[in-house]
Design a protein around this motif. Structure first.
Motif, PDB file in Angstrom:
ATOM      1  N   ALA A 132       0.831  -1.205   0.000  1.00  0.00           N
ATOM      2  CA  ALA A 132       0.000   0.000   0.000  1.00  0.00           C
ATOM      3  C   ALA A 132       0.866   1.257   0.000  1.00  0.00           C
ATOM      4  CB  ALA A 132      -0.928  -0.002   1.213  1.00  0.00           C
ATOM      5  N   GLY A 133       1.953   1.227   0.780  1.00  0.00           N
ATOM      6  CA  GLY A 133       2.847   2.379   0.828  1.00  0.00           C
ATOM      7  C   GLY A 133       3.547   2.621  -0.492  1.00  0.00           C
ATOM      8  N   LEU A 134       3.993   1.551  -1.144  1.00  0.00           N
ATOM      9  CA  LEU A 134       4.695   1.696  -2.421  1.00  0.00           C
ATOM     10  C   LEU A 134       3.769   2.191  -3.528  1.00  0.00           C
ATOM     11  CD1 LEU A 134       6.850  -1.575  -2.357  1.00  0.00           C
ATOM     12  CD2 LEU A 134       7.680   0.765  -2.085  1.00  0.00           C
ATOM     13  N   LEU A 135       2.504   1.758  -3.468  1.00  0.00           N
ATOM     14  CA  LEU A 135       1.545   2.180  -4.489  1.00  0.00           C
ATOM     15  C   LEU A 135       0.900   3.525  -4.171  1.00  0.00           C
ATOM     16  CD1 LEU A 135      -0.291  -1.223  -5.107  1.00  0.00           C
ATOM     17  CD2 LEU A 135       1.075   0.014  -6.800  1.00  0.00           C
ATOM     18  N   GLY A 136       0.928   3.896  -2.904  1.00  0.00           N
ATOM     19  CA  GLY A 136       0.222   5.107  -2.493  1.00  0.00           C
ATOM     20  C   GLY A 136      -1.278   4.898  -2.460  1.00  0.00           C
ATOM     21  N   TRP A 137      -1.693   3.641  -2.208  1.00  0.00           N
ATOM     22  CA  TRP A 137      -3.115   3.296  -2.156  1.00  0.00           C
ATOM     23  C   TRP A 137      -3.605   3.228  -0.716  1.00  0.00           C
ATOM     24  CZ3 TRP A 137      -4.314  -1.268  -6.056  1.00  0.00           C
ATOM     25  CH2 TRP A 137      -4.066  -0.829  -7.359  1.00  0.00           C
ATOM     26  N   PRO A 138      -4.895   3.436  -0.497  1.00  0.00           N
ATOM     27  CA  PRO A 138      -5.447   3.246   0.854  1.00  0.00           C
ATOM     28  C   PRO A 138      -5.421   1.774   1.228  1.00  0.00           C
ATOM     29  CG  PRO A 138      -7.211   3.618  -0.728  1.00  0.00           C
ATOM     30  CD  PRO A 138      -5.925   3.882  -1.464  1.00  0.00           C
ATOM     31  N   GLN A 139      -5.425   1.505   2.529  1.00  0.00           N
ATOM     32  CA  GLN A 139      -5.363   0.128   2.989  1.00  0.00           C
ATOM     33  C   GLN A 139      -6.301  -0.101   4.164  1.00  0.00           C
ATOM     34  OE1 GLN A 139      -1.785  -0.945   5.342  1.00  0.00           O
ATOM     35  NE2 GLN A 139      -1.035   1.114   4.878  1.00  0.00           N
ATOM     36  N   ALA A 140      -6.792  -1.328   4.269  1.00  0.00           N
ATOM     37  CA  ALA A 140      -7.604  -1.749   5.406  1.00  0.00           C
ATOM     38  C   ALA A 140      -7.091  -3.119   5.823  1.00  0.00           C
ATOM     39  CB  ALA A 140      -9.081  -1.811   5.044  1.00  0.00           C
ATOM     40  N   THR A 141      -6.388  -3.172   6.934  1.00  0.00           N
ATOM     41  CA  THR A 141      -5.760  -4.413   7.385  1.00  0.00           C
ATOM     42  C   THR A 141      -6.664  -5.176   8.353  1.00  0.00           C
ATOM     43  OG1 THR A 141      -4.641  -3.163   9.132  1.00  0.00           O
ATOM     44  CG2 THR A 141      -3.434  -3.503   7.081  1.00  0.00           C
ATOM     45  N   PHE A 142      -6.376  -6.471   8.533  1.00  0.00           N
ATOM     46  CA  PHE A 142      -7.076  -7.330   9.497  1.00  0.00           C
ATOM     47  C   PHE A 142      -8.589  -7.341   9.248  1.00  0.00           C
ATOM     48  CE2 PHE A 142      -3.647  -5.084  12.053  1.00  0.00           C
ATOM     49  CZ  PHE A 142      -2.659  -5.942  11.634  1.00  0.00           C
ATOM     50  N   GLU A 149     -19.172  -1.068  -2.413  1.00  0.00           N
ATOM     51  CA  GLU A 149     -20.279  -0.144  -2.672  1.00  0.00           C
ATOM     52  C   GLU A 149     -19.823   0.889  -3.691  1.00  0.00           C
ATOM     53  OE1 GLU A 149     -21.553   1.481   1.038  1.00  0.00           O
ATOM     54  OE2 GLU A 149     -22.150  -0.487   1.870  1.00  0.00           O
ATOM     55  N   GLY A 150     -20.085   0.595  -4.967  1.00  0.00           N
ATOM     56  CA  GLY A 150     -19.655   1.494  -6.032  1.00  0.00           C
ATOM     57  C   GLY A 150     -18.142   1.519  -6.153  1.00  0.00           C
ATOM     58  N   ASP A 151     -17.572   2.718  -6.016  1.00  0.00           N
ATOM     59  CA  ASP A 151     -16.116   2.856  -6.124  1.00  0.00           C
ATOM     60  C   ASP A 151     -15.438   2.879  -4.761  1.00  0.00           C
ATOM     61  OD1 ASP A 151     -17.064   5.270  -5.234  1.00  0.00           O
ATOM     62  OD2 ASP A 151     -15.860   6.502  -6.606  1.00  0.00           O
ATOM     63  N   ARG A 152     -16.135   2.317  -3.759  1.00  0.00           N
ATOM     64  CA  ARG A 152     -15.579   2.289  -2.414  1.00  0.00           C
ATOM     65  C   ARG A 152     -15.750   0.901  -1.810  1.00  0.00           C
ATOM     66  NH1 ARG A 152     -14.681   7.564  -1.250  1.00  0.00           N
ATOM     67  NH2 ARG A 152     -14.041   7.092   0.881  1.00  0.00           N
ATOM     68  N   ALA A 153     -14.940   0.621  -0.804  1.00  0.00           N
ATOM     69  CA  ALA A 153     -15.054  -0.636  -0.058  1.00  0.00           C
ATOM     70  C   ALA A 153     -15.286  -0.306   1.409  1.00  0.00           C
ATOM     71  CB  ALA A 153     -13.786  -1.467  -0.212  1.00  0.00           C
ATOM     72  N   VAL A 154     -16.267  -0.962   1.998  1.00  0.00           N
ATOM     73  CA  VAL A 154     -16.534  -0.816   3.433  1.00  0.00           C
ATOM     74  C   VAL A 154     -15.971  -2.064   4.113  1.00  0.00           C
ATOM     75  CG1 VAL A 154     -18.276  -0.570   5.221  1.00  0.00           C
ATOM     76  CG2 VAL A 154     -18.612   0.527   2.985  1.00  0.00           C
ATOM     77  N   HIS A 163     -13.969  -4.028  17.053  1.00  0.00           N
ATOM     78  CA  HIS A 163     -14.080  -3.877  15.609  1.00  0.00           C
ATOM     79  C   HIS A 163     -14.065  -2.410  15.220  1.00  0.00           C
ATOM     80  CE1 HIS A 163     -15.907  -7.956  16.119  1.00  0.00           C
ATOM     81  NE2 HIS A 163     -15.205  -8.194  15.040  1.00  0.00           N
ATOM     82  N   GLN A 164     -13.515  -2.152  14.045  1.00  0.00           N
ATOM     83  CA  GLN A 164     -13.504  -0.804  13.489  1.00  0.00           C
ATOM     84  C   GLN A 164     -13.946  -0.908  12.034  1.00  0.00           C
ATOM     85  OE1 GLN A 164      -9.738   0.954  12.141  1.00  0.00           O
ATOM     86  NE2 GLN A 164     -10.190   2.734  13.407  1.00  0.00           N
ATOM     87  N   THR A 165     -14.902  -0.074  11.619  1.00  0.00           N
ATOM     88  CA  THR A 165     -15.381  -0.076  10.238  1.00  0.00           C
ATOM     89  C   THR A 165     -14.827   1.135   9.512  1.00  0.00           C
ATOM     90  OG1 THR A 165     -17.422  -1.214  10.872  1.00  0.00           O
ATOM     91  CG2 THR A 165     -17.402  -0.104   8.745  1.00  0.00           C
ATOM     92  N   VAL A 166     -14.186   0.888   8.369  1.00  0.00           N
ATOM     93  CA  VAL A 166     -13.605   1.979   7.584  1.00  0.00           C
ATOM     94  C   VAL A 166     -14.213   1.978   6.187  1.00  0.00           C
ATOM     95  CG1 VAL A 166     -11.419   1.972   8.847  1.00  0.00           C
ATOM     96  CG2 VAL A 166     -11.659   0.527   6.839  1.00  0.00           C
ATOM     97  N   ASN A 167     -14.320   3.172   5.623  1.00  0.00           N
ATOM     98  CA  ASN A 167     -14.832   3.374   4.273  1.00  0.00           C
ATOM     99  C   ASN A 167     -13.650   3.768   3.403  1.00  0.00           C
ATOM    100  OD1 ASN A 167     -16.165   4.385   1.916  1.00  0.00           O
ATOM    101  ND2 ASN A 167     -18.032   4.626   3.143  1.00  0.00           N
ATOM    102  N   MET A 168     -13.280   2.936   2.458  1.00  0.00           N
ATOM    103  CA  MET A 168     -12.033   3.110   1.713  1.00  0.00           C
ATOM    104  C   MET A 168     -12.318   3.250   0.223  1.00  0.00           C
ATOM    105  SD  MET A 168      -8.880   0.361   1.584  1.00  0.00           S
ATOM    106  CE  MET A 168      -9.804  -0.829   0.597  1.00  0.00           C
ATOM    107  N   CYS A 169     -11.718   4.266  -0.397  1.00  0.00           N
ATOM    108  CA  CYS A 169     -11.882   4.420  -1.840  1.00  0.00           C
ATOM    109  C   CYS A 169     -11.027   3.381  -2.563  1.00  0.00           C
ATOM    110  CB  CYS A 169     -11.507   5.838  -2.278  1.00  0.00           C
ATOM    111  SG  CYS A 169      -9.793   6.305  -1.976  1.00  0.00           S
ATOM    112  N   LEU A 170     -11.456   3.020  -3.756  1.00  0.00           N
ATOM    113  CA  LEU A 170     -10.747   2.037  -4.571  1.00  0.00           C
ATOM    114  C   LEU A 170     -10.025   2.720  -5.718  1.00  0.00           C
ATOM    115  CD1 LEU A 170     -13.515  -0.734  -4.717  1.00  0.00           C
ATOM    116  CD2 LEU A 170     -11.502  -0.656  -3.233  1.00  0.00           C
ATOM    117  N   PRO A 171      -8.894   2.180  -6.189  1.00  0.00           N
ATOM    118  CA  PRO A 171      -8.301   0.902  -5.792  1.00  0.00           C
ATOM    119  C   PRO A 171      -7.647   0.969  -4.415  1.00  0.00           C
ATOM    120  CG  PRO A 171      -6.866   2.023  -7.347  1.00  0.00           C
ATOM    121  CD  PRO A 171      -8.121   2.844  -7.270  1.00  0.00           C
TER     122      PRO A 171
END
Length: 249
Positions: A132-142, A149-154, A163-171
């Motif tokens: 994720a760091g090398l690509l500069g992409w968002p990440q959601a671990t564990f 949901e569309g262009d995002r991942a929950v 538990h923690q819920t995060v809303n992450m844009c794709l890719p």
């Protein structure tokens, strides 16, 4: 959307490993090898997302010698569409793996990359975060739950407090935790179909990635033998034994 999943060939989780006599590493001779359990969960989740219509293709990637093809076939039997094997002999560290995966990711252009959170051999838990760091992409671990949901991942994450819920844009990058799913039992027809699915063989060196090790293993050893427990008749006797052993000052 295309999903890229990573798989690693490790000693089967039910096998007891042995350290070599000279302490240079683990003796892998004649041991049963299989797909890393967390990677199997990642493949299962990618296939489920495809079955729900959130993805159109699942590509499995692995690094290692030609024998690693068997774990790619396992991923294809679960439901991945094709595989990529980056051929390389010898150990490879998480940063080098992340660099190689970055090149493949840029070539394949997936909307989502799912990795097992860690492998059961070295337990580094680093590759997904480094990628994720090398690509500069968002990440959601564990991750214990993923919804597109569309262009995002929950993503629901396993954290120390619950538990923690995060809303992450794709890719983006997701690493799979144990509770994400229960991998399916692969049927014989699926295994036969997997034999016909394509696996692209490439030399890892062709990516131009520096895979030179940065760490040196000085010695490996079995953990010290754990002594059997001792029953005591009272709290007073327990305290006395703890004092005698030095565990309680």
């Amino acid at each position: 959307m295309k999903i890229l999943v990573t798989v690693k060939r490790v000693v089967d989780a039910n096998v007891k490993v042995r350290v070599k006599a000279d302490g240079s590493g683990v003796d892998l001779a004649n041991l049963k090898m299989s797909i890393n359990p967390f990677d199997e969960i990642a493949v299962e989740e990618a296939v489920r997302l495809k079955e729900r219509g959130a993805a159109t293709e699942v590509v499995a990637v692995s690094i290692g010698p030609p024998g690693v093809e068997d774990v790619l076939r396992s991923a294809l039997a679960i439901g991945a569409d094709r595989g990529v094997l980056l051929q390389h002999d010898g150990e490879i560290e998480p940063l080098a793996v992340a660099k190689a995966l970055r090149q493949i990711t840029l070539e394949e252009a997936p909307g989502l990359v799912i990795l097992g959170k860690q492998t059961i051999d070295y337990d580094c838990d680093q590759t997904g975060q480094m990628l994720a760091g090398l690509l500069g992409w968002p990440q959601a671990t564990f991750a214990s739950e993923i919804a597109i949901e569309g262009d995002r991942a929950v993503v629901k994450r396993e954290v120390d407090a619950g538990h923690q819920t995060v809303n992450m844009c794709l890719p983006g990058i997701v690493t799979a935790d144990l509770r994400l799913n229960q991998p399916r039992h692969v049927s014989l027809p699926s295994i036969m179909k997997a034999k016909k699915k394509p696996i692209a063989m490439r030399e890892l060196a062709s990516l131009g990635v520096d895979v030179a090790p940065r760490l040196a293993v000085l010695k490996m050893a079995d953990p010290p033998h754990r002594e059997a427990g001792v029953k005591v008749a009272s709290v007073q006797e327990l305290v006395q034994k703890l004092k005698q052993s030095g565990a309680l000052a």
